[in-house]
Design a protein around this motif. Structure first.
Motif, short mmCIF file in Angstrom:
data_model
loop_
_atom_site.label_atom_id
_atom_site.label_comp_id
_atom_site.label_asym_id
_atom_site.label_seq_id
_atom_site.Cartn_x
_atom_site.Cartn_y
_atom_site.Cartn_z
N VAL A 125 0.84 -1.20 0.00
CA VAL A 125 0.00 0.00 0.00
C VAL A 125 0.87 1.25 0.00
O VAL A 125 0.68 2.16 -0.81
CB VAL A 125 -0.95 0.02 1.22
N ALA A 126 1.84 1.30 0.90
CA ALA A 126 2.63 2.52 1.05
C ALA A 126 3.88 2.18 1.86
O ALA A 126 4.04 1.06 2.33
CB ALA A 126 1.80 3.57 1.79
N CYS A 127 4.74 3.18 2.01
CA CYS A 127 5.93 3.01 2.86
C CYS A 127 5.49 2.57 4.25
O CYS A 127 4.60 3.18 4.85
CB CYS A 127 6.71 4.32 2.93
N ASP A 128 6.11 1.51 4.73
CA ASP A 128 5.68 0.93 6.01
C ASP A 128 5.95 1.88 7.19
O ASP A 128 5.30 1.79 8.22
CB ASP A 128 6.45 -0.39 6.24
N ASN A 129 6.87 2.79 6.98
CA ASN A 129 7.24 3.68 8.10
C ASN A 129 6.47 5.00 8.08
O ASN A 129 5.87 5.39 9.09
CB ASN A 129 8.75 3.94 8.06
N CYS A 130 6.45 5.69 6.91
CA CYS A 130 5.86 7.03 6.91
C CYS A 130 4.53 7.09 6.17
O CYS A 130 3.84 8.11 6.19
CB CYS A 130 6.83 8.04 6.31
N GLY A 131 4.15 6.02 5.48
CA GLY A 131 2.85 5.99 4.83
C GLY A 131 2.80 6.67 3.47
O GLY A 131 1.72 6.82 2.88
N GLN A 132 3.95 7.07 2.91
CA GLN A 132 3.94 7.67 1.56
C GLN A 132 3.56 6.61 0.53
O GLN A 132 4.13 5.51 0.53
CB GLN A 132 5.33 8.18 1.20
N TYR A 133 2.66 6.99 -0.39
CA TYR A 133 2.26 6.06 -1.45
C TYR A 133 3.34 5.99 -2.51
O TYR A 133 3.63 4.93 -3.06
CB TYR A 133 0.94 6.52 -2.06
N GLU A 134 3.92 7.12 -2.82
CA GLU A 134 5.00 7.18 -3.79
C GLU A 134 6.09 8.11 -3.27
O GLU A 134 5.81 8.99 -2.47
CB GLU A 134 4.48 7.69 -5.14
N CYS A 135 7.28 7.90 -3.75
CA CYS A 135 8.38 8.75 -3.29
C CYS A 135 9.22 9.09 -4.51
O CYS A 135 9.61 8.20 -5.26
CB CYS A 135 9.22 8.00 -2.25
N GLU A 136 9.45 10.36 -4.74
CA GLU A 136 10.23 10.78 -5.92
C GLU A 136 11.62 10.17 -5.92
O GLU A 136 12.20 9.92 -6.97
CB GLU A 136 10.35 12.30 -5.93
N ARG A 137 12.14 9.93 -4.74
CA ARG A 137 13.50 9.39 -4.64
C ARG A 137 13.51 7.86 -4.70
O ARG A 137 14.57 7.24 -4.59
CB ARG A 137 14.17 9.90 -3.38
N GLY A 138 12.34 7.27 -4.85
CA GLY A 138 12.29 5.83 -5.08
C GLY A 138 11.68 5.07 -3.91
O GLY A 138 11.74 5.50 -2.76
N MET A 139 11.08 3.94 -4.25
CA MET A 139 10.51 3.05 -3.24
C MET A 139 11.31 1.74 -3.27
O MET A 139 11.66 1.23 -4.33
CB MET A 139 9.04 2.72 -3.55
#
Ligand SMILES: [Zn+2]
Length: 257
Positions: free
Chosen positions: A159-173
């Protein structure tokens, strides 16, 4: 006692000249082994239904612990898979995986909302038609591995970053295969084992395979480096979760590579 199930033949063993044992994948009872008497005779009404990958409504006679096919009404056949050895090998891997992971003659748990028979039929259909619609066999294999892992209760959290909850990150997932979760670049601890920086297409494909309805979960296309990355991730994920390898997978890879 007569019982009726919709199911797909995922294995077949010959007995003598005219009969065979078939393994039928059902939603109600897992995998059932049934004897199909006379199924190899040219005039048998079981000839097509007892074929590998036949999808039929089976009427079975249950006597103590043994099943015999009484009659069968074909719904759909995937016999054309037999004319393409690579596609047949991939379908055989799916069959081996499902046979290994589905308990025999047990009522299926409610943990998965998807019908495994319907999912398997869709997987066979997508295998048969791979290459016609821009989707490669490798993508079909990846979708199967990830979705089926989810159906077995091993869904990765995409769903998202497990820590901060971001769905997408410009610097990469990043994907952490052993934990089955995502972390964004900002939250990643570089010491985590085996983290993979995902191509955006890879993440899109993984989310599609896990979250879409069954009829849509194969409907993505990836190519080039993203396809290779997806293949490596999903195969490793599935084999690690099921704790084994499959001879049909090795055979498929020998043909396809
Ligand atoms: Zn984060």
């Amino acid at each position: 006692m007569l019982v009726t199930y919709d199911g797909i033949v995922i294995g077949r063993r010959e007995i003598g000249e005219n009969s065979c044992f078939i393994d039928i994948l059902t939603d109600e009872q897992g995998v059932i082994e049934a004897t199909a008497h006379g199924a190899k005779k040219i005039n048998s009404n079981l000839l097509s239904s007892a074929a590998l990958f036949s999808y039929s409504t089976f009427c079975l006679n249950k006597n103590k612990l043994r099943y015999t096919v009484n009659s069968a009404k074909p719904k759909f056949g995937f016999h054309e898979l037999g004319s393409d050895i690579v596609k047949l090998a991939l379908a055989s891997y799916f069959a081996q995986a499902v046979k290994y992971c589905t308990p025999s003659e047990q009522v299926q748990s409610e943990s998965s909302r998807d019908s495994v028979v319907r999912f398997f039929a869709i997987a066979l259909y997508e295998t048969l038609h791979a290459g016609e619609n821009g989707r490669s066999l490798a993508a079909v294999k990846s979708a199967f591995e990830l979705r089926y892992s989810s159906m077995l209760g091993f869904a990765p959290d995409l769903v998202a970053c497990d820590n901060c909850g971001q769905y997408e990150c410009e610097r990469g997932m990043y994907f952490l295969p052993r934990k089955g979760m995502l972390l964004c670049k900002d939250c990643l601890n570089p010491e985590y084992d085996g983290h993979v920086l995902l191509y955006p297409e890879t993440l899109f494909a993984m989310r599609c395979a896990v979250f879409s309805p069954p009829e849509r979960c194969f409907k993505f296309s990836v190519s080039g480096a993203a396809e290779k990355q997806l293949s490596a991730i999903t195969e490793d994920y599935f084999l690690y979760r099921t704790e084994r390898t499959f001879t049909a997978l090795e055979y498929f890879k020998g043909l396809a590579l």
